[in-house]
Every structure is written in structure tokens, then in C-alpha cells.
Design a protein around this motif. Sequence first.
Motif, mmCIF file in Angstrom:
data_model
loop_
_atom_site.group_PDB
_atom_site.id
_atom_site.type_symbol
_atom_site.label_atom_id
_atom_site.label_comp_id
_atom_site.label_asym_id
_atom_site.label_seq_id
_atom_site.Cartn_x
_atom_site.Cartn_y
_atom_site.Cartn_z
ATOM 1 N N GLN A 49 0.809 -1.214 0.000
ATOM 2 C CA GLN A 49 0.000 0.000 0.000
ATOM 3 C C GLN A 49 0.847 1.271 0.000
ATOM 4 O O GLN A 49 0.624 2.166 -0.821
ATOM 5 C CB GLN A 49 -0.969 -0.023 1.177
ATOM 6 N N ARG A 53 1.123 4.181 -3.030
ATOM 7 C CA ARG A 53 0.841 5.585 -2.701
ATOM 8 C C ARG A 53 2.018 6.475 -3.069
ATOM 9 O O ARG A 53 1.834 7.593 -3.589
ATOM 10 C CB ARG A 53 0.513 5.720 -1.205
ATOM 11 N N ASN A 54 3.229 6.002 -2.818
ATOM 12 C CA ASN A 54 4.412 6.769 -3.174
ATOM 13 C C ASN A 54 4.502 6.948 -4.685
ATOM 14 O O ASN A 54 4.823 8.045 -5.179
ATOM 15 C CB ASN A 54 5.666 6.067 -2.653
ATOM 16 N N ARG A 56 1.977 6.967 -6.797
ATOM 17 C CA ARG A 56 0.944 7.944 -7.158
ATOM 18 C C ARG A 56 1.402 9.363 -6.858
ATOM 19 O O ARG A 56 1.239 10.282 -7.674
ATOM 20 C CB ARG A 56 -0.345 7.648 -6.399
ATOM 21 N N ASP A 57 2.001 9.564 -5.689
ATOM 22 C CA ASP A 57 2.435 10.906 -5.306
ATOM 23 C C ASP A 57 3.534 11.427 -6.229
ATOM 24 O O ASP A 57 3.561 12.613 -6.580
ATOM 25 C CB ASP A 57 2.925 10.905 -3.856
ATOM 26 N N VAL A 194 -3.876 2.508 -6.208
ATOM 27 C CA VAL A 194 -4.045 2.887 -4.802
ATOM 28 C C VAL A 194 -5.467 2.583 -4.343
ATOM 29 O O VAL A 194 -5.682 1.988 -3.275
ATOM 30 C CB VAL A 194 -3.713 4.379 -4.591
ATOM 31 N N ASP A 198 -6.535 -0.028 -1.464
ATOM 32 C CA ASP A 198 -7.094 0.569 -0.248
ATOM 33 C C ASP A 198 -8.549 0.186 -0.022
ATOM 34 O O ASP A 198 -9.114 0.477 1.039
ATOM 35 C CB ASP A 198 -6.984 2.101 -0.312
#
Length: 367
Positions: A49, A53-54, A56-57, A194, A198
Motif C-alpha cells: 500500500q 501511494r508513493n 501515485r504521489d 491505490v 485501499d
Amino acid sequence: MIKTSNSIRLAFAIAAFGLLSAGPGSAQDASKPVTDRGVLSAAVTDFIQPGYRNFRDKAQAMGAAISPLCEAPSAPGLEVARKAFGELVTAWSEIEIIRFGPVVDDNRLERILFFPDRRGIGLKQIQQVLAEKDETATTPERLAAKSVALQGLTTLEYLLYGTGAEDLAGGDEFRCDFAGAVAARIYGTAGELVDAWDDPEGIAARLSDPKPENPDFRDEREGLQALLGVFVNSSELVADTRLKPFLGAGVDEAKPKSAIFWRSGLTGTAIAGDMKGLQELYKASGMIELTPEDIQRYGTSAMFELSNAQRTIDRMKQPLPQAAADPETRDAANYLRLVLLSIRDTFSGRIAGGLGLSAGFSSLDGD
């Protein structure tokens, strides 16, 4: 300058010493017994997860770097965009070792990274779009309907580093809009991953809490098999689709331009990211602690080998693809592949046996 066979022999000697003397290591609390479900849950919450997320960021930051470049073109603006691209490649490389679940649905893997592209399909399509100034490639919505080869990292690399890339600093509006659309598509795909991981009723729940009624991960064994497959298949994939093609059979047969991200000089960065991802998953999951103590030392040694391989990349004075074509550094480049194949063999052999699992088929077999 990296010296070759002596340093390689020394590296393997040190790794062998680690095999004999090192103890097991894990991120999990040593005071708590390690369970199958605990390992699966930790892999999800502490590696998968946050990894997506990293990614995506960093994809969002990529788009944020391109926007001002398009609005006010400049050489410094292009360098900012290129720096953001390097960080995006690193983020993807660290999580791309997860090759099951939502990432294999809807061509997401290919949309993010269309590689290897042995027939040069992606390059031909990129060049055609640029030559024709195809406006349907300049918005993410319309780009989504085009070939997956146009929507990912290799396209963005060409736009930022390929022939004509310097025109971005001088105001090439079409090329910049195309790059912005690609960055937005990558961000969109990253967001899908993500959201999928999630989802409280999605794959994360099924992997962390296997049940007979699940469509996948019906018991802990199936979940552990998937994690084991990450180490076996991803190490082989990097060895045989990222390193082998440009290494060739010898110095005279090396093909630097067959390497992933050769235009940007990020080949070593990407491969080091893959290796770091394997290490981080190993540490986060604590899977090795499910094996007998006499097996755990093989895991420790394998992680040491990966660390040494990453240091080898860091010490290179030239891009990795060029090192493969240099007689003085070729052995060091080839050593990286040997390490990855060693990781594959260690996890498919001793560690799989220690877990009471089989390694399964290779993801490269096409079976």
C-alpha cells in the motif's frame, strides 16, 4: 573506475561469509510470534500500500513539474521536470516487483511501462504522434483511448530526453502538452492501483485474511505463494528482461541502447530500485521468520547480496549500459545479473522448501 573480477569474487566471498555467520533479520516485533496471516498483513500495510501511494504521489509531482514548463518554457524548468521523472522511475521500480492483483488487470502494467518493446512499436508510435502533431495525444482523456505504448514511462522518457527534447525549453507547445497528458495518464493509473489496494473489501483484505470463499487467496498458503513468487519471478524478470538484453554475450555484443531508460541514464537507478523493493518487502513482511532457523541465514545472505549489488551500481562512473560495453567494467555489470539469478535460486529452492511451498512456474515462461 570499478575493477572487475577481483571485486566480484570478493563480493561473493563476503556474501558467503554472511551466509555462515549472519543471523535472521526482520522488521516485525521479535517479542511476538510470527504467523502466516501476520506476514501477509505486514506485506500489504507496510510495503504494497505505501509503495503504490508513493508511486501515485511521484506521478502527481511529475505532472506538477510539467505544467510550469509548458506555461513558461526554460532550461531550468526542463531540468526540474527531468528530476521529477527520475523520482517517478525510482518510485515505480521499487513497487513494480508486485506483479499480481490489480496491476495485471486492464493492461495497467503495460500502460505504466511498455517494456521490453523488442519490435520498437512504442517508439514508432511516439514518433508518428510527434510528426503528425496528433492532438488526440495531448489530453489524458483522449490519450487513454490510444495504444498503451503511448501512455507510460518510456513515452515520457522520450519526450523529456529523446530527439528534440531540448525544444521543450524553447517552447515546443505540442510536445509539452503530449508530455503533460502522459504524466496525467500515469497518475490516473497509479490512482487506480491505490484505490484498489485501499478498498476495505478488495485484494488487501483477501490477501491479509484468506478465506475459502475468496476468488483468490483462499488460504494462507496461496497468499504466501504469491509473496514467494515476487522474489522468484521479479528477480528473474530483472535479470533476463532488463539486464540480459543489453549485456549480450560479450563486450563486442553489448547493446547499450537495448537497456531500459538508456536515454535518461536511469537504467542503473531503475534496477537498483527493483533490488531495493525486494529488500523492503523482505524486511516488511518478515516472511523469512516462518522458516526454520537454519534456513533463515540464506535469506539474510540473499539480502546482503542485493545490498552489495546496489553498491556496485552506485560506484559506477558511467551509465550501466555503457559499462557493459567496456572491458574494464563489464564484469561488474554482469555481476548484477548473477546476483539476481542467485536470489531467484535461493528463494525458489531453500526458502521455498523452508516455507513448505513450491516456487511455481516462471512468469517468463508464458505458461
